[in-house]
Motif scaffolding. Structure first.
Motif, PDB file in Angstrom:
ATOM      1  N   ARG A 184     -13.233  -5.351  18.842  1.00  0.00           N
ATOM      2  CA  ARG A 184     -12.120  -5.753  17.952  1.00  0.00           C
ATOM      3  C   ARG A 184     -11.481  -5.003  18.741  1.00  0.00           C
TER       4      ARG A 184
ATOM      5  N   HIS B 287     -13.146  -1.601  10.134  1.00  0.00           N
ATOM      6  CA  HIS B 287     -13.015  -3.392   9.580  1.00  0.00           C
ATOM      7  C   HIS B 287     -14.382  -3.559  10.180  1.00  0.00           C
TER       8      HIS B 287
ATOM      9  N   HIS C  79     -12.283  -3.272   1.092  1.00  0.00           N
ATOM     10  CA  HIS C  79     -12.652  -4.033   2.347  1.00  0.00           C
ATOM     11  C   HIS C  79     -12.655  -5.889   2.797  1.00  0.00           C
TER      12      HIS C  79
ATOM     13  N   ARG D 220     -11.404 -10.378  18.502  1.00  0.00           N
ATOM     14  CA  ARG D 220     -12.719  -9.912  17.016  1.00  0.00           C
ATOM     15  C   ARG D 220     -13.434 -11.330  17.226  1.00  0.00           C
TER      16      ARG D 220
ATOM     17  N   TYR E 185     -12.222  -7.739   4.940  1.00  0.00           N
ATOM     18  CA  TYR E 185     -13.347  -8.347   5.941  1.00  0.00           C
ATOM     19  C   TYR E 185     -14.559  -9.248   5.419  1.00  0.00           C
TER      20      TYR E 185
END
Length: 366
Positions: free
Chosen positions: A166, A185, A136, A244, A138
């Motif tokens: 996103r 994400h 993961h 984002r 991020y």
């Protein structure tokens, strides 16, 4: 059984780099190869892909084995870990083979293509005494690490809502919809920063396919959270503009994370709405008085570093420390449970559906 006890895994010196192989040389594999090659914690030993020419390109002259045989990679005693960067439908089979060969496993998002497959991976890793980690990425960015810190120390107060967007003009995937491609994400970030992880009371999903791609290209997730909070995630492959952004509203402050603004990725606003309950008669009927708080805005300084570098360091540290990584298999399962519930909600025309309960004992699927 620990990794050191497994006959196919050699035990390097505590500070020596561990041998690792990357399985999958497609979109994400080159990023893993680059970061693992540069890491003092790892020695990249092999790149494996069914397309050997592609694997050779990704290896780019590095002194590593290039092969299309997973069995060859798993038979190597100097390979202590495997990083999987293949389509989600293949994650379970590759991870299970690696775990049974005594290798620690890193898997790109999502952990698997179903909760059942992911649960089997988590339990097998537990039984083998090996690390299973979800990539993961991020969660290892300086911005998300700061958000986690601010939430944990109570700087925002009680979390009231999360609004995440996103969207971009993205590549329509041949095997997954926009939820499975982009939402992991945002969901993994929520799981990382929310106290207790991502444990929604339900999932409602709305999706559309206005271009006839055969799968949703635009999607919205609504996630009621414990304590009355609400999270909302918007994902979109069709937007001509790229956004984002995540807004986390708290009872004390509101945080805005704009990942595309390198000068000010995080802004914290001391602004909000205060409700004061007041009694209005002898029967103790109550009404709410609304006041608006307008305070300062500040932005914490953040270091600039590649998240993948921090992620591969965490993978190594968890193995050496014999502890769960920050984004372990359980975190991957929580994200999977939301994605699977979203698919159920889509089939039910957006109805709110339950999320799989992941706290019951796990069983190995053999």
């Amino acid at each position: 059984m620990s990794a050191a006890q497994h006959p196919s895994t050699s035990a390097p010196a505590p500070d020596a780099p561990s041998g690792i192989a990357v399985v999958g040389a497609g979109y994400w594999g080159p990023n893993l190869v680059r970061n693992l090659s540069a890491s003092p914690d790892w020695e990249l030993l092999a790149v494996c892909d069914l397309d050997q020419e592609r694997a050779r390109e990704v290896a780019a002259g590095r002194p590593v084995q290039v092969t299309d045989s997973l069995d060859e990679v798993l038979a190597r005693e100097d390979v202590a870990a495997v990083a999987i960067a293949t389509p989600a439908r293949t994650h379970h089979a590759i991870a299970v083979a690696a775990l049974r060969a005594g290798k620690h496993v890193l898997v790109e998002k999502p952990l698997a293509d179903s909760v059942e497959a992911g649960r089997a991976m988590v339990e097998l890793a537990r039984q083998q005494g090996l690390v299973l980690m979800a990539d993961h990425t991020y969660c290892y960015t300086p911005a998300v690490e700061k958000i986690r810190e601010l939430v944990a120390e109570g700087a925002l107060g009680q979390i009231l809502y999360v609004d995440s967007v996103r969207i971009n003009l993205g590549l329509i995937q041949p095997d997954v919809d926009v939820f499975w491609d982009l939402a992991p994400h945002d969901l993994s970030v929520l799981d990382h920063v929310l106290p207790g992880g991502l444990r929604p009371l339900g999932v409602a999903a709305q999706g559309s396919d206005p271009v006839g791609a055969g799968r949703p290209c635009v999607g919205y997730l609504s996630l009621p959270l414990p304590g009355g909070a609400m999270a909302h995630v918007h994902v979109n492959w069709l937007s001509p503009t790229k956004i984002r952004q995540m807004v986390i509203g708290g009872s004390e402050r509101t945080l805005v994370w704009d990942d595309l603004n390198p000068q000010q990725r995080i802004s914290v606003y001391d602004r909000g709405v205060d409700l004061v309950q007041q009694s209005v008669d002898s029967a103790d009927r109550r009404t709410a008085s609304v006041s608006y708080r307008l305070g300062d805005t500040w932005s914490p300084a953040l270091p600039e570093r590649e998240a993948l570098g921090a992620m591969v360091r965490e993978f190594a540290a968890s193995i050496r420390g014999e502890r769960a990584p920050a984004t372990d298999g359980e975190a991957g399962l929580r994200v999977l449970s939301v994605l699977e519930a979203a698919a159920t909600s889509l089939r039910a025309r957006g109805a709110l559906v339950d999320v799989a309960i992941l706290d019951r004992p796990l069983e190995i699927v053999r």
